[in-house]
Write an enzyme that holds these catalytic residues in place. Structure first.
Site: not given
Ligand code: DAT
Ligand code: MG
Length: 151
Positions: A11, A51, A114, A117, A128
Site C-alpha cells: 500500500k 474494495y 497496515n 493487502h 483481484e
Molecule cells: P484485510 O486487509 O486484513 O483483508 P479487510 O478486508 O477487513 O482487512 O479491510 C480492508 C482494509 O480496510 C484493511 O486492510 C484496512 C481497512 N480497514 C478495515 N477495518 C477497518 C477499521 N475498523 N478501521 C479503519 N480501517 C479499516
Molecule cells: Mg480483505
C-alpha cells in the site's frame, strides 16, 4: 493441492516508508512464484471496485483516499495454498494484534496504515489478480529452484 493465485499489494504507506523490498522478500523467500509485479498509481474507480464489499463501512472513504494517495506495488503470486499462507505471512488486519514475525506485526501500528493487502480467498485471488493486471502483464515461467521446493 490446487495451484492458486493471490493478489498482494504494498500500500502507499509501505512504498513511502521504503518497505517494498522487505515485503517482496518475505513472499519470495517463502518459495511462492511471482507472476506479476508493477509500481502503479491506482485510479479511484479501481480502488472502489477492489474494495466494493466495504462500501457501507464508515472508514470506506478514508480507505479509498489512502489507497489512491500514492503509488502502490501490485503483485500476483502463485502456488499451492498461496492464498491462506500469504494471509498468515501478512498477519491480522490490526497491526497491534498481528503476531510478531508477520509483515503487519513487524512493520506497522495502525489498521488504517497496515502496509499490505492480500486476497482473502482463492476466488478473490483470481478476481483481484484479473482486476489489477492485464493478461499480458502476467508471466508464466518455471523457476530454476522449483525441484528444490517441491518433490
Ligand atoms: P484485510 O486487509 O486484513 O483483508 P479487510 O478486508 O477487513 O482487512 O479491510 C480492508 C482494509 O480496510 C484493511 O486492510 C484496512 C481497512 N480497514 C478495515 N477495518 C477497518 C477499521 N475498523 N478501521 C479503519 N480501517 C479499516
Ligand atoms: Mg480483505
Amino acid at each position: 493441492e490446487q495451484v492458486q493465485q493471490t493478489y498482494i499489494m504494498v500500500k502507499p504507506d509501505g512504498v513511502q516508508r521504503g518497505l517494498v523490498g522487505e515485503i517482496i522478500s518475505r513472499f519470495e523467500r517463502k518459495g511462492f512464484k511471482l507472476i506479476g509485479l508493477k509500481l502503479f498509481q491506482c485510479p479511484k474507480e479501481l480502488a472502489e471496485e477492489h474494495y466494493k464489499d466495504l462500501k457501507a463501512k464508515p472508514f470506506y472513504p478514508k480507505l479509498i483516499d489512502y489507497i489512491t494517495s500514492g503509488p502502490v506495488v501490485c503483485m500476483a503470486w502463485e502456488g499451492v495454498g498461496v492464498v491462506l499462507s500469504a494471509r498468515k505471512l501478512i498477519g491480522s488486519t490490526d497491526p497491534l494484534q498481528a503476531e510478531p514475525g508477520t509483515i503487519r506485526g513487524d512493520l506497522a501500528v495502525q489498521t488504517g496504515r497496515n502496509v499490505v493487502h492480500g486476497s482473502d480467498s482463492p476466488e478473490n485471488g483470481k478476481r483481484e489478480t484479473a482486476l489489477w493486471f492485464k493478461e499480458g502483464e502476467l508471466c508464466q515461467w518455471t523457476p530454476a529452484q522449483a525441484p528444490w521446493l517441491q518433490e
